[in-house]
Design a protein around this motif. Structure first.
Motif: not given
Length: 829
Positions: A600-610, A614-621, A649-658
């Motif tokens: 269920p957490v991995l599903e949020l990688s496709n969330d429409p809200v950046p 972003i919070k999902f990316c910080y949880m990856l480690p 596929q990420e288009k948001d620049k902030d998410v991409t940088a993180i």
């Protein structure tokens, strides 16, 4: 149509005039070129040369900056600073202002405390400057230098103190000197008395002490009186009786109220140095006279007297007759109602000279009585609490002033520890304080609420399920406390209360928590607007799930978290889901998290809200560290697929940088391999321990389903939770006796028990000793449940609610229906 009447026209003119102020020329620089020229220093000068230059010809602000920076100069070049800078500072201080003087006092103290120079160098270079400035005409400056000197005395050798400080003190303590000088002499005498032997104190210091005790100014007599405690410690018991006690008796009858208060405080502090005869024949009559005088003629000493009353009664208790004992107890009872109206009018003594309105000093007296409650319980003996002190205790718990009730709440844990098995006497008062209209009272109670609830529920010294005590209205009172905190603007108290609720598995049943408190936590998570409060409720909810005894209920909560938070329509709910998952990763085993929440957490990688991505990316480690190979190889593949998808596929620049930054961190991580047990580090051993404890809960549930005694198993679980918390519930040092009682610490058993499918109930109880909740609301050893079916229930037709369908229960009911129906709530977008 625009109105051009005269009033509006004048208003428009005033507005224009205000706007015209913006167009006025503004001074571009705060300093003129001439001022900047005077403040400019040659850049080629080194730090020492610059300091000398500024001290010689700089402005006041520049000189002060040099003094403030003196410790740094000492660290860089000690010898040059002492040789060139310190003499310049000594010259400048003669004409320096208050700011520079205060800065110098602080810098000199810093140099001593950090040991930037040797004691010999400090005595030669800095001590003379301190002694010279003690007589500064400004009281603030002289007091600052005095505080520096009092600290310096601790590091000085005896001979230096005798020559440089004690010898000049003889002249400074004379009546011809200023009051300021004589007050400084009193404090210095009290300080140096701790450095010398008793015969030196008797010969060189006592004459000055007696002279200052008879000074014509009451401020000096009061100051010297407060130093007699340290003088007595230096000269010993015999000399105290012959030299100090007569001075105290005389000062206790002084015409100045501040002197009498100082004498009384010193007598109380020195009680242990007086023998039984002195206490009976001298101290008690003196204290009795002092107390009676405070009621009849001297209101100024009421507050200081009430503050020391508990310590005084405890110190004299071994030397009092029954009549004297009753006299002190009655005196305390009168103090505890001072300033209050009674149905039959005002109390005795009050009607003579006190106004009907509650005065601040009377509130302070009653507050001190509340502070002294533990000491007074010791004074009367806890066995006689109900007959002697309970009415007074109850009155203080319901005092009209918040400060008094708050003080009772602060010491409530000490009271219940003293009462032991009689703790049921104060049940009503605990409920009243929990539902108090002031959140300050609740805040004070929260500091020790886990400890209080444990004592209240288990009846003090008895531990185990069979000894649980029924406390009426406890659960409703906790609910009321939460509601009042939630409706107030004091969100920190609300957060603190929710974190404190994590102790509830120790004191009430799983069903009570499931039907009463889990819905509360879920409601707060989804409706409260304060982020720390949401996170506190999420953590407490996770603790509730961890210690829930029924697998079906645990799975239902997990399914509801995924459905209403992780898959909710509101992005805020999805963010809270990630917060909750972080708590689950902290409290539960890796196997439990991967089984229920990883996908269920991995599903949020496709969330429409950046922001969610972003919070999902910080949880990856953390997600990667939760995996164990080769068992979780398929989950690792899913994780890598999500990361590659974000990178491509990420288009948001902030998410991409993180994502790029986090990917580098993921590449450096190593996933734990179960095939290499030597690689298991401390965290892996803790996780292995958690997983065992989770399986133990499943074993216990299976045992109960097979018909084995539920009460026996629950007894073993609770005994494992509280084994290390069972201690004699007696007060070592009360707050009112000058100490603080530390809450009993629960220590988890370091041993682990191997789990087999045929584990006996005694093995289960022994292993669950590791699953201990500490009294401050946090986990000492976090443990969870990972066994059972892998599929979560639908949860679409039932969950928690506060509506009429919910079963009505209170703290007295341990048996509740297993299920209840409710329509699913949808998350608000």
């Amino acid at each position: 149509m625009m109105d051009f009447n005269q009033e509006n026209l004048f208003g428009q003119i005033e507005d224009l005039q205000e706007l015209s102020f913006i167009e006025r020329p503004v001074r571009r620089y705060l300093k003129t070129p001439e001022e900047i020229e005077r403040l400019t220093v040659d850049e080629e000068l080194n730090d020492i040369e610059r300091a000398v230059y500024l001290l010689s010809s700089g402005q006041d602000v520049q000189r002060t900056s040099v003094v403030v920076n003196l410790p740094n100069l000492m660290r860089q070049n000690t010898s040059e600073t002492i040789r060139r800078v310190v003499p310049k500072i000594r010259e400048v201080l003669h004409v320096a202002g208050v700011e520079m003087q205060l800065a110098a006092a602080v810098s000199f103290l810093t140099i001593l405390q950090e040991e930037l120079v040797s004691i010999a160098a400090y005595i030669h270079s800095f001590l003379p400057i301190i002694l010279v400035n003690l007589d500064h005409r400004d009281t603030v400056v002289s007091n600052a230098w005095l505080e520096t000197l009092l600290t310096v005395i601790n590091a000085l050798p005896k001979e230096t103190i005798r020559q440089e400080i004690l010898s000049p003190l003889v002249s400074k303590a004379q009546l011809s000197q200023t009051i300021q000088s004589r007050l400084a002499s009193c404090k210095i005498l009290g300080k140096v008395a701790r450095k010398f032997e008793s015969h030196i104190i008797k010969r060189d210091i006592l004459p000055l002490v007696k002279s200052l005790c008879q000074d014509v100014e009451y401020e000096v007599r009061s100051c010297m009186c407060r130093q007699l405690e340290y003088i007595a410690q230096g000269i010993g018991v015999e000399q105290t009786k012959s030299a100090i006690l007569p001075e105290l008796v005389e000062l206790a009858r002084d015409e100045g109220s501040s002197v009498r208060i100082a004498a009384f405080d010193t007598i109380v502090n020195l009680l242990l140095m007086f023998d039984s005869d002195d206490r009976t024949q001298i101290i008690f009559p003196l204290v009795m006279m002092f107390c009676e005088k405070s009621f009849k003629a001297d209101e100024t000493i009421l507050a200081p007297l009430s503050h020391q009353l508990g310590k005084l009664c405890h110190g004299l208790s071994g030397n009092l007759t029954d009549e004297q004992h009753s006299w002190f107890l009655d005196f305390y009872k009168k103090f505890s109602t001072l300033g209050l109206q009674h149905e039959n009018g005002q109390s005795e003594h009050m009607s003579q000279f006190y106004a009907a309105d509650v005065d601040a000093k009377y509130v302070s007296v009653r507050q001190n009585c509340a502070y002294n409650l533990p000491a007074m319980i010791l004074f009367v003996d806890p066995k006689h609490f109900y007959s002697e002190l309970y009415p007074t205790f109850s009155t203080l718990c319901h005092d009209p002033e918040t400060l008094v009730r708050r003080t009772v709440a602060t010491g409530f844990h000490e009271v219940i520890k003293l009462l032991g098995s009689s703790v049921h006497i104060v049940h009503k008062e605990l409920i009243a304080l929990l539902q108090d209209e002031s959140l300050e009272v609740l805040d004070a109670l929260l500091d020790h609420l886990p400890e209080i609830l444990r004592f209240i529920i288990t009846g003090g010294e008895h531990v185990g399920a069979e000894s649980k005590v029924h406390v009426p209205d406890l659960i409703p009172a906790l609910s009321v406390a939460e509601q009042r905190a939630a409706t107030s603007l004091k969100w920190r108290i609300h957060e603190k209360l929710l974190l404190t609720f994590s102790c509830l598995p120790q004191v009430i049943s799983s069903d009570q928590i499931y039907y009463k408190f889990l819905p509360m936590m879920f409601r707060i998570m989804t409706t409260n607007n304060v982020l720390p409060v949401q996170r506190a409720s999420a953590r407490t909810l996770c603790v509730f799930v961890r210690y829930n005894r029924k697998q079906e209920q645990r799975q239902e909560v997990c399914g509801k978290l995924i459905e209403q938070l992780g898959q909710g329509r509101s992005c805020w709910n999805r963010l809270r889901f990630l917060d909750t998952c972080e708590c689950i990763m902290d409290l539960f085993s890796k196997a439990f998290f991967c089984k229920y929440f990883f996908l269920p957490v991995l599903e949020l990688s496709n969330d429409p809200v950046p922001n969610v991505r972003i919070k999902f990316c910080y949880m990856l480690p953390k997600l990667k560290s939760a995996l164990k190979l080769p068992a979780d190889k398929h989950l690792l593949q899913q994780l890598e697929l999500c990361v590659r998808k974000l990178l491509c596929q990420e288009k948001d620049k902030d998410v991409t940088a993180i994502v790029r930054i986090i990917t580098l961190e993921l590449d450096r991580m190593e996933t734990n391999m179960e095939s290499f047990p030597k690689r298991l580090q401390e965290k892996d051993l803790l996780d292995h321990k958690k997983e065992k404890e989770e399986n133990l809960l499943l074993e216990m549930e299976e045992m109960e389903k097979r018909g084995e005694s539920k009460s026996v198993n629950e007894k073993k679980i609770l005994s494992s939770f509280n084994k290390d918390g069972r201690k004699k519930n007696k007060l070592g040092r009360s707050r009112s006796l000058g100490g603080r009682v530390a809450p009993p610490k629960l220590a988890s058993d370091k041993s682990t028990t191997k789990l087999t499918t045929t584990a006996s109930s005694s093995q289960i109880a022994a292993s669950t000793k590791n699953a201990v909740l500490s009294f401050d609301g946090t986990l000492q050893s976090h443990s969870t449940s990972s066994g059972g079916p892998s599929n979560l229930p639908s949860c679409s037709s039932r969950f928690y609610s506060a509506n009429s369908n919910e079963q009505k229960t209170n703290g007295s009911k341990d048996t509740l229906p297993k299920k209840f129906n409710l329509k699913s709530r949808k998350s608000n977008p």
